[in-house]
Design an enzyme around this catalytic site. Structure first.
Site, PDB file in Angstrom:
ATOM      1  N   LYS A 195       0.858  -1.183   0.000  1.00  0.00           N
ATOM      2  CA  LYS A 195       0.000   0.000   0.000  1.00  0.00           C
ATOM      3  C   LYS A 195       0.894   1.232   0.000  1.00  0.00           C
ATOM      4  O   LYS A 195       1.708   1.415   0.901  1.00  0.00           O
ATOM      5  CB  LYS A 195      -0.905  -0.009   1.228  1.00  0.00           C
ATOM      6  N   LYS A 248      -2.109  -1.464  -3.888  1.00  0.00           N
ATOM      7  CA  LYS A 248      -2.990  -0.302  -3.828  1.00  0.00           C
ATOM      8  C   LYS A 248      -2.166   0.967  -3.881  1.00  0.00           C
ATOM      9  O   LYS A 248      -1.193   1.057  -3.127  1.00  0.00           O
ATOM     10  CB  LYS A 248      -3.763  -0.364  -2.509  1.00  0.00           C
TER      11      LYS A 248
HETATM   12  C1  PBG Z   1      -7.504   3.274   5.478  1.00  0.00           C
HETATM   13  C2  PBG Z   1      -7.750   3.202   4.030  1.00  0.00           C
HETATM   14  C3  PBG Z   1      -7.558   4.183   3.042  1.00  0.00           C
HETATM   15  C4  PBG Z   1      -8.070   3.654   1.856  1.00  0.00           C
HETATM   16  C5  PBG Z   1      -8.518   2.372   2.147  1.00  0.00           C
HETATM   17  N1  PBG Z   1      -8.299   2.111   3.478  1.00  0.00           N
HETATM   18  C6  PBG Z   1      -7.054   5.560   3.130  1.00  0.00           C
HETATM   19  C7  PBG Z   1      -5.676   5.851   3.530  1.00  0.00           C
HETATM   20  O1  PBG Z   1      -4.821   4.992   3.689  1.00  0.00           O
HETATM   21  O2  PBG Z   1      -5.463   7.055   3.743  1.00  0.00           O
HETATM   22  C8  PBG Z   1      -8.133   4.360   0.533  1.00  0.00           C
HETATM   23  C9  PBG Z   1      -9.176   3.873  -0.415  1.00  0.00           C
HETATM   24  C10 PBG Z   1      -9.460   4.773  -1.553  1.00  0.00           C
HETATM   25  O3  PBG Z   1      -8.805   5.814  -1.771  1.00  0.00           O
HETATM   26  O4  PBG Z   1     -10.393   4.449  -2.305  1.00  0.00           O
HETATM   27  N2  PBG Z   1      -6.225   3.136   5.912  1.00  0.00           N
END
Ligand code: PBG
Length: 326
Positions: A195, A248
């Site tokens: 991520k 992601k």
């Molecule tokens: C929580 C999380 C996030 C997303 C999914 N889970 C945001 C982040 O890490 O700030 C993002 C999903 C999206 O942008 O569609 N940690």
């Protein structure tokens, strides 16, 4: 063999030929629909930066998931907006927290829909970080216990799969161990393994009210410049017990999806995130591109890169388009 013996255009001539030699298939079976759930009743509040997406109260969520299931989409991913936030994100692991209520309501009505829950603290903490903050820093090990409690509380409420998105080190083992200790050895873990600290989460943070109140997430989320590191993160999560690994965001990281799939050969998910959704929606609304074609091209590309599963806010649209094509 080359021109004129070989002519690449021969098999491009008709839609039937093209259909027959198409290498990548997108199916509704591969889609996961992310949804936002909030306290209240009859609440269906459109998210301004994500047109067509809503914060839903549990009753509205139940209506929504019935639609999702009727379209043949096998799974949803739930994100919660708590009634109040505190330093330790306590609603994340409260037995009657918003996600726990949502899971029960879905399981009562559409029991065969797979409910995956996002396991993180950022929507629930007053400082908006994904873990416990001490002296202005996000503490890794103190966070693990809270994440594990969150995952167990989701499983107790009936979640079919849990998905840690916090990027703390060791969270997959922490979750696996706690789930097993509590009798949930059958509940799989979908790890947000690679991520990245991405600008493309902007609309989500608005939707989930989860923007960090100070600093940013670069001390735990990955540097977008790195892909060897992604393989290392994914490898660790698999060793710790992840059943599915996720990359992601998706579109700026198709090479990472491809490397992960080639290297490990395990089920790979990709998250077509909020900013990717917002860009297509915005351009579509302005008449600058054909939204439907853009959606299908992008989702097909994510599949072609190697993703088995795609989390996308376009899941319902794609499911409709796919069924019209038959
Ligand atoms: C929580 C999380 C996030 C997303 C999914 N889970 C945001 C982040 O890490 O700030 C993002 C999903 C999206 O942008 O569609 N940690």
């Amino acid at each position: 063999m080359y021109y004129p013996v070989f002519r690449a255009r021969r098999l491009r001539e008709t839609e039937t030929f093209r259909r027959m030699v198409r290498e990548t298939r997108l199916s509704v079976d591969q889609l996961i629909s992310p949804l936002f759930v909030a306290h209240g009743r009859e609440l269906r509040r459109e998210i301004s930066s994500m047109p067509g997406q809503f914060q839903l109260s549990v009753d509205e969520l139940v209506r929504e998931v019935k639609d999702v299931a009727a379209l043949g989409i096998p799974a949803v991913m739930l994100f919660g907006l708590p009634a109040s936030k505190d330093a330790y994100g306590s609603e994340a692991y409260a037995a009657d927290g918003i996600i726990q209520q949502a899971i029960r309501a879905i399981k009562d009505t559409v029991s065969d829909l797979v409910v995956i829950t996002d396991v993180c603290l950022c929507e629930y903490t007053s400082h908006g970080h994904c873990g416990v903050v001490e002296q202005g820093r996000v503490k890794n090990d103190a966070t693990l216990e809270l994440l594990a409690r969150t995952a167990v509380s989701h499983a107790e409420a009936g979640a079919d799969m849990v998905a840690p998105s916090d990027m703390m080190d060791g969270r997959v083992s922490a979750l696996r161990e706690s789930l097993d200790d509590n009798g949930f050895e059958e509940v799989p873990i979908l790890a947000y393994a690679a991520k990245y600290a991405s600008v493309f989460y902007g609309p989500f943070r608005h939707a989930a009210d989860s923007a960090p109140q100070f600093g940013d997430r670069r001390s735990y989320q990955m540097d977008p410049a790195n892909s060897d590191e992604a393989l290392r993160e994914v490898g660790l999560d698999i060793e710790e017990g992840a059943d599915v690994v996720m990359v992601k965001p998706a579109l700026a990281f198709l090479d990472v999806i491809s490397r992960v799939k080639a290297e490990f050969g395990v089920p790979v998910a990709a998250y077509n995130v909020s900013g990717e959704y917002a860009m297509i929606k915005a351009a579509g609304r302005l008449g600058w591109l054909d939204e439907e074609r853009a959606v299908m091209e992008v989702l097909t590309a994510i599949r072609r890169a190697g993703a088995d599963l795609i989390l996308t806010y376009f899941a319902k649209d794609a499911a409709r388009i796919l069924s019209e094509r038959r």
